[in-house]
Design a protein around this motif. Structure first.
Motif, short mmCIF file in Angstrom:
data_model
loop_
_atom_site.label_atom_id
_atom_site.label_comp_id
_atom_site.label_asym_id
_atom_site.label_seq_id
_atom_site.Cartn_x
_atom_site.Cartn_y
_atom_site.Cartn_z
N ALA A 10 27.96 38.83 41.39
CA ALA A 10 26.98 38.48 42.43
C ALA A 10 27.43 38.97 43.80
CB ALA A 10 26.78 36.96 42.45
N LEU A 11 28.72 38.82 44.12
CA LEU A 11 29.23 39.29 45.41
C LEU A 11 29.22 40.82 45.49
CD1 LEU A 11 32.21 36.81 45.79
CD2 LEU A 11 30.20 36.93 47.26
N ALA A 12 29.44 41.48 44.36
CA ALA A 12 29.40 42.94 44.34
C ALA A 12 27.97 43.47 44.32
CB ALA A 12 30.16 43.46 43.12
N ARG A 13 27.01 42.61 43.97
CA ARG A 13 25.59 42.98 43.89
C ARG A 13 25.38 44.09 42.84
NH1 ARG A 13 24.51 45.27 48.96
NH2 ARG A 13 26.76 45.45 49.22
N HIS A 14 26.01 43.89 41.69
CA HIS A 14 25.88 44.84 40.59
C HIS A 14 24.86 44.34 39.58
CE1 HIS A 14 30.11 46.72 41.31
NE2 HIS A 14 29.16 47.41 41.89
N SER A 15 24.21 45.27 38.91
CA SER A 15 23.20 44.90 37.91
C SER A 15 23.84 44.42 36.61
CB SER A 15 22.29 46.09 37.62
OG SER A 15 23.05 47.21 37.17
N THR A 16 25.06 44.87 36.33
CA THR A 16 25.73 44.48 35.09
C THR A 16 27.17 44.05 35.38
OG1 THR A 16 26.55 46.73 34.61
CG2 THR A 16 24.35 46.13 33.77
N ILE A 17 27.68 43.13 34.57
CA ILE A 17 29.06 42.69 34.71
C ILE A 17 30.02 43.80 34.32
CG2 ILE A 17 29.24 41.75 32.36
CD1 ILE A 17 30.68 40.19 35.59
N GLU A 18 29.56 44.71 33.43
CA GLU A 18 30.40 45.82 32.99
C GLU A 18 30.76 46.73 34.17
OE1 GLU A 18 28.55 48.37 30.17
OE2 GLU A 18 30.38 49.51 29.75
N LEU A 19 29.79 46.98 35.05
CA LEU A 19 30.05 47.82 36.22
C LEU A 19 31.09 47.18 37.12
CD1 LEU A 19 29.25 50.38 37.78
CD2 LEU A 19 27.43 49.06 38.87
N THR A 20 30.99 45.87 37.29
CA THR A 20 31.93 45.16 38.16
C THR A 20 33.34 45.18 37.58
OG1 THR A 20 30.13 43.68 38.81
CG2 THR A 20 32.37 42.97 39.34
N MET A 21 33.44 44.87 36.29
CA MET A 21 34.75 44.70 35.68
C MET A 21 35.42 46.03 35.29
SD MET A 21 35.53 41.44 35.55
CE MET A 21 34.91 41.40 37.23
N LEU A 25 37.16 51.21 49.74
CA LEU A 25 37.25 49.88 50.35
C LEU A 25 36.39 48.88 49.57
CD1 LEU A 25 37.04 50.84 54.14
CD2 LEU A 25 39.07 50.54 52.71
N ARG A 26 35.27 49.35 49.02
CA ARG A 26 34.45 48.49 48.15
C ARG A 26 35.20 48.20 46.86
NH1 ARG A 26 29.41 46.58 46.99
NH2 ARG A 26 28.53 46.97 44.93
N HIS A 27 35.88 49.19 46.31
CA HIS A 27 36.70 48.97 45.12
C HIS A 27 37.79 47.94 45.43
CE1 HIS A 27 35.55 52.45 42.36
NE2 HIS A 27 34.78 52.62 43.42
N THR A 28 38.38 48.02 46.62
CA THR A 28 39.43 47.09 47.02
C THR A 28 38.89 45.67 47.08
OG1 THR A 28 40.52 48.83 48.30
CG2 THR A 28 41.11 46.55 48.81
N PHE A 29 37.72 45.50 47.67
CA PHE A 29 37.09 44.17 47.77
C PHE A 29 36.89 43.56 46.38
CE2 PHE A 29 32.85 42.03 47.52
CZ PHE A 29 33.21 40.84 48.14
N ILE A 30 36.33 44.33 45.45
CA ILE A 30 36.02 43.79 44.13
C ILE A 30 37.30 43.55 43.33
CG2 ILE A 30 34.78 44.27 41.98
CD1 ILE A 30 32.77 45.87 43.68
N SER A 31 38.30 44.43 43.48
CA SER A 31 39.58 44.22 42.81
C SER A 31 40.27 42.96 43.32
CB SER A 31 40.48 45.44 43.00
OG SER A 31 39.94 46.59 42.40
N ASN A 32 40.16 42.71 44.63
CA ASN A 32 40.78 41.51 45.21
C ASN A 32 40.09 40.24 44.72
OD1 ASN A 32 42.67 42.99 46.58
ND2 ASN A 32 41.63 42.92 48.54
N LEU A 33 38.79 40.32 44.42
CA LEU A 33 38.12 39.16 43.84
C LEU A 33 38.75 38.80 42.50
CD1 LEU A 33 34.34 40.03 44.50
CD2 LEU A 33 35.75 38.38 45.73
N SER A 34 39.06 39.81 41.70
CA SER A 34 39.69 39.56 40.41
C SER A 34 41.08 38.99 40.59
CB SER A 34 39.74 40.85 39.59
OG SER A 34 40.40 40.66 38.36
#
Length: 459
Positions: A376-387, A356-365
């Motif tokens: 910032a919304l994912a609260r990740h330390s790196t953009i690589e982890l988010t993307m 469900l967290r993966h779904t949230f971040i994928s929907n942001l994209s």
């Protein structure tokens, strides 16, 4: 003088509280089966314990400030150390005593006990504390570390490699390393060692192919099916009703909060009446230890207002042990089955609770959110982890992006002509004046309209 430090910690789960001689005590059984009894603090919410080792404490004759040196478990050995320090005090050599000299001889268990107290003082969750301590302890056992001098980068690196050869995944191995890194940073800050023994080590880069458990995002159709089936469910799961689980899934998909973070939320965590509705998660429950403040959609806020009316103040809105005992995957698997949605897809990717967290971040994209805002919304330390880890794209998304590209000739995409159908009888009494108007505006007419008129003209 010889003293023992007093510290407090959370009351162990399952402990029995009783009162004796006007003071409250807690009694519980340890993992080894031993029964322990300790007094509680004045508030009655924490266990008060003495340190296992003794401390030598003297008041400085000039400054009047107290100074303390860690001694030993054995009282006689600590008394001998006390006499030695007293002699140095009398010779004026007290400033020459290096506290690291004492810490080098301290048993690793004592360091771990102090480290655990430090984690508790930072108000970390008990689950996080237990996991961190157990991971450090396992590495110490693997490298046979009895004192801090036995900790080396080579030894830690070798022990983690052994764990991976035994079947441990890269992500879990990185979790063990982060526990050790936190412990070693604490050793340096508390001046127990002069330098970080594992300085220069870092986590292993984990690609999607390296992950043992690969997750996927849910499509819009799958989300609607899941929510509808869960709302109508008459079954409860670990005390959570169908409507409660549906709201849990909605907040998870719209905030990206993790299971433990969601389980910690109370009605007071939601601020729904301001200009921007938000949800707050205490730093003791987040992965990075920082308070999470996340915006909420207005329609979600309106749903929450109605749903929270029946929830008692100060209590978790999704209570129970479903998160701490890691039953979120089982819960959503049952609801996905009821909704007719596959838990595992053809590529071996799972739609468990963390998906469900993966779904949230994928929907942001998909919504075109800027990558920095998504991070910032994912609260990740790196953009690589988010993307690269949490953002999933499928062929439909890619195909839609391709359709928006300019044509090969470099012009803008040409709209496809709509199929022409005659819905009303053709007016055969068109006047010459009307035909003249059409002819004068011929170039401004859409191509499919011009094509239809030309076809009629041939008829």
């Amino acid at each position: 003088m010889l003293v023992k430090r007093i510290h407090s910690r959370k009351i162990p789960e399952g402990a029995t509280i009783f009162e004796k001689a006007g003071r409250k005590y807690a009694r519980w059984n340890t993992a080894s089966g031993k029964t322990q009894t300790q007094p509680l603090n004045r508030e009655g919410n924490r266990v008060v314990e003495e340190s296992r080792c003794w401390y030598v404490r003297f008041r400085h004759p000039d400054t009047g400030k107290w100074k303390e040196w860690k001694a030993y478990h054995d009282r006689q050995a600590s008394q001998a150390m006390e006499l030695e320090i007293l002699k140095k005090l009398e010779r004026g050599e007290v400033g020459l005593i290096d506290p690291m000299t004492v810490h080098r001889k301290t048993a690793m268990d004592d360091h771990l006990m102090a480290f655990e107290a430090h984690l508790e003082d930072k108000e970390n969750t008990q689950e996080h504390i237990d996991k961190t301590i157990s991971r450090c302890r396992r590495i110490f056992w693997e490298i046979k570390a009895r004192v801090v001098a036995d900790i080396t980068a080579e030894g830690v690196d070798r022990s983690l490699a052994n764990f991976r050869r035994g079947g441990m995944g890269l992500s879990t191995s990185n979790g063990y390393f982060r526990a050790m890194r936190t412990f070693c940073h604490w050793l340096v800050r508390t001046k127990r060692v002069g330098e970080n023994p594992i300085a220069g080590m870092s986590c292993i880069r984990v690609t999607e192919a390296d992950r043992k458990r690969r997750r996927r995002n849910l499509s819009d159709v799958e989300i609607q099916a899941l929510l509808e089936a869960t709302r109508q469910s008459k079954k409860t799961f670990m005390g959570l009703s169908g409507p409660d689980r549906a709201m849990l899934y909605i907040i998870a998909i719209n905030t990206g909060l993790r299971a433990s973070e969601l389980a910690s939320l109370t009605p007071e965590s939601f601020e729904l009446d301001g200009e921007h509705p938000i949800v707050r998660c205490h730093g003791g429950y987040t992965k990075n230890g920082a308070e999470a403040v996340l915006p909420l959609r207005r329609d979600i806020a309106e749903m929450l207002k109605e749903w929270l009316v029946s929830k008692p103040a100060g209590n978790s809105v999704w209570p129970g042990t479903w998160a701490s005992h890691r039953h979120g995957a089982e819960m959503i698997r049952n609801d996905l089955k009821a909704a007719g949605v596959d838990y595992e897809d053809a590529h071996g990717r799972f739609a468990d609770f963390h998906a469900l967290r993966h779904t949230f971040i994928s929907n942001l994209s998909r919504a075109g959110v800027h990558p920095r805002n998504a991070q910032a919304l994912a609260r990740h330390s790196t953009i690589e982890l988010t993307m690269n880890v949490y953002t999933h794209v499928d062929m439909k998304d890619l195909a839609e992006d391709i359709e928006n590209l300019p044509s090969v000739a470099g012009s803008t995409p040409i709209a496809k002509p709509e199929p022409f159908t005659i819905r009303e009888p053709i007016n055969t009494t068109t006047t010459p004046n009307e035909l003249a108007i059409l002819a004068s505006n011929w170039d401004s007419l859409p191509e499919h309209i011009r094509g239809a008129i030309s076809t009629l003209a041939r008829v």
